[in-house]
Design a protein around this motif. Structure first.
Motif: not given
Length: 121
Positions: A46-63
């Motif tokens: 669960p922690l891995t999935v949460a961190f990946i989603l958090w990272y993807l949010l950052y990437v998507l917002l940046s894009n």
């Protein structure tokens, strides 16, 4: 590591006895080992999935949300910079949290299994 000490008399290896393959398989199939795996997975996945989603949010917002990410908060500090620093902070927080979890919940179970295997070998 090498030493200048002579080998033990009689040429016998005095190190810990090594468990057999059958003993490893037996432990791997035990309920105790299954509990250790479940404890690890219930924390790590669960922690891995949460961190990946958090990272993807950052990437998507940046894009796709350049206006939001470029909004200045104070001085030359914008939302993207704060999110980027939060990525580093999150990484260290997760590492600390995992180390604490492992020391409290995983290591005692693993040490018990290891001790039992070494005693049986």
């Amino acid at each position: 590591m090498t030493t200048d000490a002579p080998p033990p008399p009689g040429g016998k290896d005095l190190g810990p006895a090594q468990p057999t393959t059958e003993q490893f398989v037996e432990v791997q199939e035990s309920a105790e080992f299954a509990e250790l795996r479940r404890t690890y997975r219930s924390f790590a996945f669960p922690l891995t999935v949460a961190f990946i989603l958090w990272y993807l949010l950052y990437v998507l917002l940046s894009n796709y949300a350049g206006g939001f990410m470029g909004a200045k908060l104070f001085g030359n500090i914008n939302v993207a910079f704060v999110f980027g620093l939060a990525q580093f902070a999150t990484t260290f927080l997760i590492a600390w949290f995992y180390a604490r979890h492992a020391a409290e919940k995983l290591d005692p179970k693993a040490d018990a299994i290891k001790s039992r295997m070494e005693a049986d070998a």
